[in-house]
Enzyme design. Structure first.
Site, PDB file in Angstrom:
ATOM      1  N   SER A 158     -39.389 -47.864 -37.119  1.00 59.84           N
ATOM      2  CA  SER A 158     -39.005 -48.171 -39.073  1.00 59.84           C
ATOM      3  C   SER A 158     -37.193 -47.620 -38.446  1.00 59.84           C
ATOM      4  CB  SER A 158     -40.215 -47.136 -39.658  1.00 59.84           C
ATOM      5  OG  SER A 158     -39.261 -47.209 -41.062  1.00 59.84           O
ATOM      6  N   TYR A 167     -45.384 -39.446 -40.951  1.00 60.49           N
ATOM      7  CA  TYR A 167     -45.189 -40.783 -40.850  1.00 60.49           C
ATOM      8  C   TYR A 167     -43.889 -40.917 -39.538  1.00 60.49           C
ATOM      9  CZ  TYR A 167     -44.035 -45.475 -41.015  1.00 60.49           C
ATOM     10  OH  TYR A 167     -44.008 -46.784 -40.728  1.00 60.49           O
ATOM     11  N   LYS A 197     -43.324 -42.503 -35.645  1.00 59.21           N
ATOM     12  CA  LYS A 197     -42.043 -43.435 -35.447  1.00 59.21           C
ATOM     13  C   LYS A 197     -41.032 -42.614 -34.156  1.00 59.21           C
ATOM     14  CE  LYS A 197     -44.099 -46.532 -37.299  1.00 59.21           C
ATOM     15  NZ  LYS A 197     -44.982 -47.307 -36.660  1.00 59.21           N
TER      16      LYS A 197
END
Ligand code: NAD
Ligand code: UDP
Length: 339
Positions: free
Chosen positions: A124, A148, A152
């Site tokens: 992302s 979150y 990544k």
């Protein structure tokens, strides 16, 4: 030879399955429906005429994954499965680290066991963190502001280390910017549980009458209209990026780890998106200005020249297409896949 698509019933995964099918790839889907509906498979059948092999189960379950690899002749993997809600990740960090990181470790271990060493991973633009200057380029330092985002950043490091340790691995790590839009049939699209966190589904749910008004998080940013600027990309363009990434993996050997941006390279402000949605919907969409949301950066858009060079890919859909298709999906399915 088949492509295993983890999270293939989800928003980006389901659109990618259609694109892979069009490109002639055989697809096998793994999903535990923790954030999707089995109805997606019926919709995919209506669109493509195909019953894709679906294995319902959890990527955390090693025996389950082994059984899928034993039954199917998997050639490479596109790995979408994971949790993705920023706010929820702050409340449930253990669940997020476990599902996203442990899940990927189990998957990579099973892939190694079956000598499947080509993977396309869903990363992302969030990994560009708070301190880089637009347009974001792949070589910039990465960081995160919430669990979150850290999943990544950490998974990119893990995939990098795996590729470095064994030159048989090829990892295409795709950094998505802001996916919106839906398949033009209006049969599949983004169906968030509860109140949406993201801008596009929030706007369309206001437009369809499920929510009262949009809350815009801040109009005092250093941007022309004071609202944040994002790089919105049609989910069909993202899907095509995965097919291009697979071709890149198949046409080259021992690629190691490549991070590649998938973005439109164009920035639109929150107010500009809202006005584009108003045109698509044909009426005004009520909104209020609220305070800034923690962790938001003012401006985010991609330099996508690496994707063009390596994958021969670039975004084609316009912002008008994106708003039209998001709205088409929402108005036909006000309650998502429950309709
Ligand atoms: P999604 O939630 O719609 O799809 C993810 C799918 O994975 C769901 O169908 C869910 O049921 C499944 N899943 C989750 N955990 C699983 C597990 N342990 N085992 C099996 N299945 C599991 O999300 P999406 O928007 O399609 O995103 C796909 C990927 O792209 C995610 O990794 C996400 O972090 C990443 N991504 C999304 C965005 C975005 O804005 N949508 C942006 C950047 C990156
Ligand atoms: N946003 C907003 N109201 C909402 C949801 C989002 O104003 O209800 C803004 C948010 O502050 C950001 C932009 O819209 O500037 C895109 O947010 P989103 O959560 O969709 O994606 P992000 O860029 O955070 O990944």
């Amino acid at each position: 030879m088949a492509i295993l698509v983890t999270g293939g019933a989800g928003y980006i995964g389901s659109h990618t399955v259609i694109e892979l099918d069009k490109a002639g790839f055989d697809v096998v889907i793994v999903d535990n429906f923790s954030n999707s509906s089995p109805e997606v498979l019926n919709r995919l059948k209506t669109i493509t005429g195909k019953d894709f092999p679906l294995y319902e189960g959890d990527i955390l379950d090693r025996d389950f994954l082994v059984s899928v690899f034993e039954k199917e002749n998997i050639d490479s993997v596109i790995h979408f499965a994971g949790f993705k809600a920023v706010g929820e990740s702050v409340e449930k960090p253990l669940e997020y680290y476990h599902n996203n990181i442990t899940g990927t470790l189990v998957l990579l271990d099973v892939m190694r066991q079956f000598n499947v060493k080509d993977i396309v991973f869903s990363s992302s633009a969030t990994v560009y963190g708070m301190n880089n200057v637009v347009p974001f380029k792949e070589e910039m330092p990465t960081s995160a502001t919430n669990p979150y985002g850290y999943t990544k950043v950490m998974l990119e490091q893990i995939l990098n280390d795996v590729a470095f340790s064994d030159s048989d691995w090829s990892v295409t790590n795709l950094r998505y910017f802001n996916p919106i839009g839906a398949h033009e049939s209006g049969l599949i699209g983004e169906a968030p549980n509860g109140i949406p966190n993201n801008l596009s589904p929030y706007i369309t749910q206001v437009a369809v009458g499920k929510l009262e008004k949009l809350h815009i998080f801040g109009n005092d940013y250093d941007t022309p209209d004071g609202t944040c600027i994002r790089d919105f990309i049609h989910v069909n363009d993202l899907a095509a990026g995965h097919s291009a990434a697979l071709n890149y993996l198949f046409n080259n050997e021992n690629l190691g780890f490549d991070a590649i941006n998938l973005g439109s390279e164009k920035g639109y402000s929150v107010l500009e998106i809202l006005s584009n949605f108003e045109k698509a919907v044909g009426k005004e969409i009520p909104y209020v200005i609220d305070g800034r949301r923690a962790g938001d950066i003012a401006v985010c858009y991609a330099d996508a020249s690496k994707a063009k060079k390596l994958l021969n890919w670039e975004a084609k859909y316009t912002i008008e297409d994106m708003c039209r298709d998001s709205w088409n999906w929402q108005k036909k399915n006000p309650n998502g896949f429950k309709d």
